[in-house]
Design an enzyme around this catalytic site. Structure first.
Site, short mmCIF file in Angstrom:
data_model
loop_
_atom_site.label_atom_id
_atom_site.label_comp_id
_atom_site.label_asym_id
_atom_site.label_seq_id
_atom_site.Cartn_x
_atom_site.Cartn_y
_atom_site.Cartn_z
N ASP A 1 -12.76 13.25 13.73
CA ASP A 1 -11.71 12.61 12.95
C ASP A 1 -11.09 11.46 13.73
OD1 ASP A 1 -10.16 12.23 10.75
OD2 ASP A 1 -9.13 14.16 10.83
N LYS B 1 2.22 -3.18 7.39
CA LYS B 1 2.51 -3.38 5.97
C LYS B 1 3.94 -2.94 5.65
CE LYS B 1 0.35 -4.64 3.00
NZ LYS B 1 0.19 -6.01 2.43
N TYR C 1 -1.93 -0.37 11.03
CA TYR C 1 -2.05 -1.04 9.73
C TYR C 1 -0.85 -0.73 8.84
CZ TYR C 1 -3.23 -1.40 4.79
OH TYR C 1 -3.17 -1.66 3.43
N THR D 1 0.81 -1.20 0.00
CA THR D 1 0.00 0.00 0.00
C THR D 1 0.85 1.26 0.00
OG1 THR D 1 -1.57 1.27 1.37
CG2 THR D 1 -0.10 -0.21 2.52
N ASP D 2 0.27 2.37 -0.48
CA ASP D 2 0.97 3.65 -0.41
C ASP D 2 1.01 4.21 1.01
OD1 ASP D 2 -1.71 4.32 -0.14
OD2 ASP D 2 -1.72 5.84 -1.72
N GLU D 3 0.23 3.63 1.91
CA GLU D 3 0.19 4.17 3.27
C GLU D 3 1.50 3.98 4.03
OE1 GLU D 3 -3.38 3.71 5.58
OE2 GLU D 3 -4.52 3.13 3.82
#
Length: 353
Positions: free
Chosen positions: A289, A163, A159, A133-135
């Site tokens: 948020d 990754k 998360y 993922t780009d995260e």
């Protein structure tokens, strides 16, 4: 010839398998633990297709991995299996450590043993393709350039940290042991069969039910959006021609703020399934948020275009219309996911729990 896909009953994995078998007769061995987000009903069209071999199991089960690799001798392993929902990682990070880090480690070790036992020709052509993922790159400011493959890792959620750790393990197994790996880091996917906890399907499903459309904070978090079938075609391109040991970023060239995504979905529903009570945008509700919410992601996908000639086929306008229409056309799938009845499908069709 056979490829092994982990997590092939999940959103991206199932779309990849459907795309693969629409274009190839090469058998897919699909290993999935069928956790809450694994829905074998996504692959109902393949129930009687001998090219799709499903095995329910965990990537952390080393004896199972060894048996499957020995029996099927796949030429490639495409690793989708992961816990992937940021909110769930905040409330329960342990599952993310277990699956994304420990599971990837077990899979790498099993793949390494398998690879080392292949003939020289088979060893040369074998690939371990890790889908990420780009995260892992963290968050961007409004003026920052998009994430390139050379960006430092700065994960901000359990998360993305899990990754990032799995990416590092894959890199290390290549540099230390020579395992022929490929890594792809994608932006936010959307499309058919998306479990309705993520933004786009949640907005569609809630809007149709007349429920609030929850938007975090001010809704100005920006993401790059990639249609899932475009992601599948990119993975095929990397698997076929990517340079061993390299990372390729996969993006849709579609940076949009979350609130604009929600308004686009509402406008499409107004057109395709108008509500007598008024425009769906009336349901937009701003909520507190979430902790550590990254402000912006953006993918620089020039490397995969330059080296492999890949670009997404869908714009956001075309992809989101296809997605909304799919959900309108498949209310029974949505209902079964929401009720949990999709879990019964495995027992009904395969005779296993």
């Amino acid at each position: 010839m056979t490829i092994l896909v982990t997590g092939g009953a999940g959103f991206i994995g199932s779309n990849f398998i459907l795309d693969w078998l629409a274009q190839s007769d090469e058998t897919v061995l699909n290993l999935d633990a069928l956790t809450y987000a694994g829905n074998l009903e996504n692959l109902a069209a393949l129930k009687d297709d001998a090219r799709h071999v499903f095995v329910q199991g965990d990537i952390g089960d080393r004896p199972l991995l060894d048996r499957l690799l020995a029996e099927h001798r796949p030429r490639a392993l495409i690793h989708f299996a992961a816990e992937s929902h940021v909110d769930r990682s905040i409330s329960g990070p342990g599952a993310f450590i277990k699956t994304n880090i420990e599971g990837t480690y077990t899979l790498l070790e099993a793949a390494r043993q398998h690879w080392q036992g292949l003939t020289p020709g088979e060893r040369e052509s074998f690939r371990f393709h890790h889908v990420s993922t780009d995260e892992v790159y963290g968050s961007l400011k409004a003026e920052d350039p998009a994430f390139a493959e050379t960006n430092p890792y700065e994960p901000n959620s359990p998360y993305s940290a899990s990754k990032a750790a799995s990416d590092h393990l894959v890199r290390a197994w290549h540099h230390t042991y020579g395992l022929p790996v490929l890594t792809t880091n994608c932006s936010n996917n959307y499309g058919p069969y998306h479990f309705p906890e993520k933004l786009i399907p949640l907005m569609i499903v809630n809007a149709l039910a007349g429920k609030p459309l929850p938007v975090y904070g001010d809704g100005q978090q920006i993401r790059d959006w990639l249609y899932v079938r475009d992601h599948a075609s990119a993975i095929r391109a990397v698997l076929a021609g990517g340079r061993v040991g390299e990372t390729y970023n996969i993006g849709g060239w579609n940076e949009m703020a979350n609130i604009d995504i929600v308004k686009t979905v509402c406008a499409l529903l107004d057109e395709l399934r108008p509500d007598a009570a008024g425009p769906y945008s009336r349901l937009i509700t701003y909520v507190k948020d979430r902790p550590g919410h990254d402000r912006r992601y953006a993918i620089d996908a020039r490397k995969i275009e330059r080296e492999l000639g890949w670009r997404p086929a869908e714009t956001f306008a075309t992809g989101i219309r296809k997605t909304v229409q799919w959900y309108l056309d498949h209310p029974e799938w949505v209902q079964r996911v929401q009720s949990g009845a999709y879990r019964d499908w495995v027992q009904q069709q395969y005779g296993r729990a």
